[in-house]
Design an enzyme around this catalytic site. Structure first.
Site, mmCIF file in Angstrom:
data_model
loop_
_atom_site.group_PDB
_atom_site.id
_atom_site.type_symbol
_atom_site.label_atom_id
_atom_site.label_comp_id
_atom_site.label_asym_id
_atom_site.label_seq_id
_atom_site.Cartn_x
_atom_site.Cartn_y
_atom_site.Cartn_z
ATOM 1 N N GLY A 178 0.835 -1.225 0.000
ATOM 2 C CA GLY A 178 0.000 0.000 0.000
ATOM 3 C C GLY A 178 0.858 1.259 0.000
ATOM 4 N N GLY A 179 0.236 2.365 -0.417
ATOM 5 C CA GLY A 179 0.951 3.632 -0.570
ATOM 6 C C GLY A 179 1.649 4.074 0.704
ATOM 7 N N HIS A 202 -6.376 11.234 6.777
ATOM 8 C CA HIS A 202 -6.453 10.841 5.361
ATOM 9 C C HIS A 202 -7.792 11.180 4.720
ATOM 10 C CE1 HIS A 202 -2.642 8.540 5.040
ATOM 11 N NE2 HIS A 202 -2.751 8.588 6.369
ATOM 12 N N ARG A 204 -16.985 -2.958 3.424
ATOM 13 C CA ARG A 204 -17.944 -2.898 4.546
ATOM 14 C C ARG A 204 -19.268 -3.592 4.211
ATOM 15 N NH1 ARG A 204 -16.284 3.486 5.410
ATOM 16 N NH2 ARG A 204 -14.073 3.017 5.299
ATOM 17 N N ASP A 261 -14.089 13.115 -1.081
ATOM 18 C CA ASP A 261 -12.950 12.209 -1.024
ATOM 19 C C ASP A 261 -11.766 12.976 -0.451
ATOM 20 O OD1 ASP A 261 -11.497 9.904 -1.421
ATOM 21 O OD2 ASP A 261 -12.065 9.678 -3.518
ATOM 22 N N VAL A 296 -6.413 7.207 -6.828
ATOM 23 C CA VAL A 296 -6.624 6.587 -8.143
ATOM 24 C C VAL A 296 -6.345 7.618 -9.245
ATOM 25 C CG1 VAL A 296 -8.384 5.567 -9.647
ATOM 26 C CG2 VAL A 296 -8.197 4.826 -7.271
ATOM 27 N N GLU A 356 -2.686 7.786 -9.700
ATOM 28 C CA GLU A 356 -2.144 6.543 -10.267
ATOM 29 C C GLU A 356 -2.432 6.480 -11.771
ATOM 30 O OE1 GLU A 356 -2.801 4.098 -6.080
ATOM 31 O OE2 GLU A 356 -3.967 3.540 -7.825
ATOM 32 N N TYR A 368 -2.949 45.746 32.799
ATOM 33 C CA TYR A 368 -4.041 45.184 33.604
ATOM 34 C C TYR A 368 -4.761 44.029 32.902
ATOM 35 C CZ TYR A 368 -8.100 44.642 36.499
ATOM 36 O OH TYR A 368 -9.067 44.071 37.288
ATOM 37 N N ASP A 383 0.391 41.857 28.026
ATOM 38 C CA ASP A 383 -0.024 40.796 27.110
ATOM 39 C C ASP A 383 -0.326 41.305 25.710
ATOM 40 O OD1 ASP A 383 -2.427 42.204 27.895
ATOM 41 O OD2 ASP A 383 -3.497 40.569 26.913
HETATM 42 C C1 GDG Z 1 -8.465 6.992 1.946
HETATM 43 C C2 GDG Z 1 -9.268 8.243 1.611
HETATM 44 C C3 GDG Z 1 -7.273 9.138 0.397
HETATM 45 C C4 GDG Z 1 -8.408 0.025 -5.613
HETATM 46 N N1 GDG Z 1 -8.912 -1.061 -6.202
HETATM 47 C C5 GDG Z 1 -7.929 -1.974 -6.284
HETATM 48 C C6 GDG Z 1 -6.779 -1.419 -5.738
HETATM 49 N N2 GDG Z 1 -7.109 -0.168 -5.329
HETATM 50 C C7 GDG Z 1 -6.181 0.789 -4.705
HETATM 51 C C8 GDG Z 1 -5.916 1.962 -5.606
HETATM 52 C C9 GDG Z 1 -5.544 3.049 -4.611
HETATM 53 C C10 GDG Z 1 -6.340 2.676 -3.372
HETATM 54 O O1 GDG Z 1 -6.773 1.326 -3.540
HETATM 55 C C11 GDG Z 1 -7.574 3.548 -3.183
HETATM 56 O O2 GDG Z 1 -7.149 4.789 -2.712
HETATM 57 P P1 GDG Z 1 -8.069 6.092 -2.670
HETATM 58 O O3 GDG Z 1 -7.246 7.254 -2.327
HETATM 59 O O4 GDG Z 1 -8.707 6.270 -3.986
HETATM 60 O O5 GDG Z 1 -9.258 5.814 -1.610
HETATM 61 P P2 GDG Z 1 -9.495 5.226 -0.081
HETATM 62 O O6 GDG Z 1 -9.204 3.778 -0.007
HETATM 63 O O7 GDG Z 1 -10.880 5.594 0.266
HETATM 64 O O8 GDG Z 1 -8.461 5.960 0.915
HETATM 65 C C12 GDG Z 1 -8.775 8.839 0.312
HETATM 66 C C13 GDG Z 1 -6.507 7.925 0.887
HETATM 67 O O9 GDG Z 1 -7.078 7.413 2.093
HETATM 68 C C14 GDG Z 1 -5.047 8.267 1.131
HETATM 69 O O10 GDG Z 1 -4.867 9.270 2.069
HETATM 70 O O11 GDG Z 1 -6.826 9.482 -0.885
HETATM 71 O O12 GDG Z 1 -9.479 10.014 0.028
HETATM 72 O O13 GDG Z 1 -10.659 7.933 1.525
HETATM 73 O O14 GDG Z 1 -4.185 3.015 -4.312
HETATM 74 O O15 GDG Z 1 -4.902 1.645 -6.498
HETATM 75 N N3 GDG Z 1 -5.598 -2.075 -5.709
HETATM 76 C C15 GDG Z 1 -5.569 -3.332 -6.243
HETATM 77 N N4 GDG Z 1 -6.664 -3.917 -6.748
HETATM 78 C C16 GDG Z 1 -7.848 -3.294 -6.804
HETATM 79 O O16 GDG Z 1 -8.832 -3.869 -7.288
HETATM 80 N N5 GDG Z 1 -4.419 -3.995 -6.231
#
Ligand code: GDG
Length: 735
Positions: free
Chosen positions: A29-30, A164, A319, A380, A385, A388, A507, A687
């Protein structure tokens, strides 16, 4: 590089259990990528839930040992806690609240209690592993209370927090029964980071409105320390996406994956075919039904695109136990069915819908093949995405359509921006994206790529850590100037050893707290007692220097044994004498100024005017915080024009704007007083901005003490009037 403890709800590892064996794989993950060099270096550790509920103590031990190899430390949660803290308070209360879905918020005490408990468990795990002065970086909305729990138990730690998801406006957060606790929880940090300035701004406004702390640019002034707020738009591992996309593009048809071959076949099925892509978790914040409706509208308006364009929609299950998510799934299923039923052909489907996750490689194939990315969240925090997709378009042949409600929209100004609730506008944006010429596509894509490449996930992490370290330097600076025990004893020594002493005291805000009604702020018995006994010490003169009018000062202190300087130095009264005017002037100027101030009172409920001999004062302490500050700016601007070429000046104090005859200030009054009353111990406490005149005029050897932490020429500072009283009390006892 110092040691770092990272805390997030989930550990950056995946644990799989097959038969009797447990397998742990690090996640790509990122966040884990960006923090890798900090996490893996210097005996750092990552604390979080391992994503598994052990069935026995032995299993717990196994998990602990396995994740330890990845420098992780597990916090184990029971099923009950997960349901109350994670599904409950985190995802059914905070998630909808912070994303403006107020109708979905569940207010349950049991959720809150579990949230509190788990946050304490996380804090305890951190404390058990933290060495002195370690840095701690806490992540996201599941752990909002951790910073303050840490601060109370371990003030030595350097605490950073990053959110986030969006931070909502005050009007939204105020509905939460535990809003103060949440904000106090965060304020335990030294540095709080957000994706965008809007989120930071909302947070600072909530701090002011709910807790009443002063906010000065990006600093929040607490009683004994400051919290820094800053913006760090999270990036991605740009090079990883770019590299993989380049490799995938250069593969021969036979070498390509099944998914990639299917995409190729689709695109070649007809000349000029195009693919639109969307990827998100199936979440109500992501605007999936709105996106489908916009696509349907587009097909209705542009039937020429039938068979020529498809929307590939990858929605990852999320969820799934929660009712709103099940309803959303049904809604999306029905919409996709309707659109495909209405427009589809035997060999063509308008929407290609996946309800599952895909391997990373397929994700890149989708990104690099798609002509358009259609990302339309209703809210968001960032939306990675979008970034990416940009990184994967190595040939720059792609267009991004992006919701203005995503944090990423702030950085990606070259994307086609849409309000996702506006179906017609989004449909138009799809058309615009599909018909954009190559030159425009390339230009926009190239600009965005350059930006995203520069501020990638590594830069994001290092900037945050750098800011945290810097924050700590500034806190140290702050503590160096604070009147410590050592400084107190040195001043006290000087006080007792000297032959003649003068203490200048402002004062309001220095000896007494602020009141909404300034007339209610008279001295209390404790203060009289303190001042009386100080003034009785031999060869010690007490001088009260205030902006107050002389009538009020006379009423409060006229019979006392101290010198009074009122109205910023316009009037002076020595012990046992009458009031003396320092610079006689006429008051005609007030006729022009008064109507302007009155118009401000009319337009700013809660504000009021005070008239003094040499000045007119507009008080706005009781007005709405933000309206008051805005009107104060306007007033200063209006006044600067109005007083031009007159012998007047504007003074900005704490929640007051004062227009007064120039050349009169506390500094000149004090200097004049010192000429007639030399002393070898001089101390001044104040102050306000107006006290800076006083600090500047006094001899270099004087002890100057600012009350509050704003910038000042004073040598030291104390936090508030209570600390001033304590200090004066120590001083009188020393003699
Ligand atoms: C929270 C905040 C904020 C998605 N489908 C697949 C897959 N992914 C990966 C994407 C991307 C990540 O999941 C989704 O990241 P997002 O930023 O779009 O959204 P949230 O998960 O809601 O994250 C958001 C983030 O935190 C960071 O601070 O940007 O706003 O809600 O990396 O590539 N990866 C794989 N298969 C999938 O089917 N391997």
């Amino acid at each position: 590089m110092g040691r770092l403890i990272i805390a997030s709800n989930r550990l950056p590892v995946k644990i799989e259990k097959n038969e009797n064996e447990m397998i742990v794989t690090p996640s790509a993950g990122g966040l884990a990528t960006g923090l890798k060099s900090y996490h893996k270096g210097n005996d750092s550790v990552w604390i979080g839930w391992p994503g598994i509920i052990p069935e026995s103590k032995e299993e717990e031990k196994t998990v602990t040992t396995l994740v330890k190899e990845e420098q992780c430390l597990p916090v184990f949660l029971t099923e009950e806690l997960i349901s109350m803290y994670y599904d409950g308070f985190s995802n059914a209360t905070l998630w909808p609240l912070f994303h403006y879905f107020t109708e979905y918020i569940e207010y349950r005490r049991r959720y809150w209690e579990a949230y509190l408990k788990v946050n304490e468990m996380f804090a305890d795990a951190i404390i058990a592993n933290a060495k002195e002065n370690d840095r701690v970086w806490v992540h996201d909305y599941q752990l909002l209370l951790v910073p303050n729990i840490l601060r109370k138990k371990r003030p030595d730690l350097k605490i950073g927090f990053f959110l986030h998801i969006p931070f909502p406006s005050y009007e939204i957060i105020r509905v939460l029964p535990w809003r103060e606790e949440i904000i106090e929880g965060l304020l335990g940090a030294d540095l709080i980071g957000f994706h965008t300035y809007d989120y930071a701004r909302h947070f600072m406004s909530s701090v002011k409105r709910l807790l009443g702390y002063d906010v000065d640019f990006n600093q929040i002034k607490l009683e004994n320390r400051q919290v820094f707020i800053d913006v760090f738009p999270m990036g991605i591992d740009y090079k990883k996406f770019e590299k993989l996309a380049t490799e995938i593009q250069s593969k021969s048809i036979q070498e390509r994956s099944r998914v990639h071959q299917d995409i190729d076949r689709f695109l070649m099925g007809m000349p000029d075919r195009q693919l639109i892509l969307s990827i998100d978790r199936l979440d109500y914040t992501k605007g999936i039904p709105e996106r489908l409706k916009a696509f349907r509208h587009f097909l209705k308006e542009h039937p020429e695109y039938i068979e020529k364009v498809s929307l590939i929609m990858l929605t990852v299950p999320s969820r799934t136990d929660v009712e709103q998510y099940q309803n959303l799934k049904n809604e999306v299923d029905v919409l996709v069915g309707n659109i495909n039923g209405e427009f589809g052909r035997l060999n063509w489907a308008p929407v290609i819908y996946f309800y599952r996750s895909m391997p990373f490689e397929n994700l890149i194939e989708l990104y690099s093949s798609a002509d358009v990315a259609l990302l339309t969240p209703l809210r968001d925090g960032m939306n990675l995405v979008a970034k990416e997709y940009i990184a994967s378009k190595v040939k720059q042949r792609g267009v991004l359509v992006l919701s203005e409600m995503a944090g990423a929209a702030k950085e990606l100004g070259e994307a086609i921006s849409v309000n996702p609730n506006n179906i017609v506008q989004t449909a138009d944006a799809i058309y615009k994206a599909l018909t954009m010429n190559d030159e425009d596509r390339t230009k926009a894509m190239r600009t965005m790529q350059r930006r995203i490449k520069r501020y990638d996930i590594y830069k994001w992490a290092s900037e945050f850590i750098k800011a945290l370290d810097h924050t700590i330097d500034r806190q140290m600076d702050y503590h160096a100037r604070k009147v410590s025990t050592r400084i107190k004893s040195s001043i006290t020594k000087d006080f007792t050893n000297s032959k003649s002493r003068i203490i200048f005291l402002d004062y309001d805000g220095t000896l007494q707290r602020f009141f909404d009604n300034p007339q209610a702020a008279g001295p209390d018995e404790e203060l009289y007692d303190l001042l009386n006994s100080l003034s009785k010490i031999e060869h010690t003169k007490l001088v009260l220097v205030s902006g107050r009018d002389r009538e009020t000062f006379d009423r409060w202190f006229g019979s006392k044994n101290y010198t009074l300087i009122a109205e910023h130095g316009a009037w002076l009264k020595n012990t046992g004498e009458g009031w003396k005017e320092r610079k006689p002037v006429n008051s005609e100027w007030k006729e022009n100024i008064m109507p302007v101030l009155e118009s401000y009172v009319d337009r700013t409920p809660g504000s009021l005017i005070e008239e003094k001999t040499y000045s007119l004062v507009w008080h706005y302490r009781k007005a709405d915080i933000e309206l008051g500050a805005l009107r104060a700016l306007e007033l200063v601007h209006d006044m600067s024009n109005l007083i031009f070429n007159q012998d007047l000046e504007i003074m900005e104090g704490k929640k007051v704007i004062e227009v007064k005859v120039s050349g009169i200030n506390k500094g000149t009054a004090a200097a004049e007083f010192l000429m007639d009353n030399p002393a070898d111990f001089i101390m001044a406490l104040g102050d306000d901005w107006t006290d800076e005149f006083l600090f500047k005029e006094l001899p270099e050897s004087s002890h100057t003490i600012k009350v509050g932490t704003e910038n000042s020429v004073a040598k030291y500072f104390l936090n508030n009037y209570k600390e001033v009283r304590e200090f004066l009390d120590e001083l009188r006892k020393a003699k």
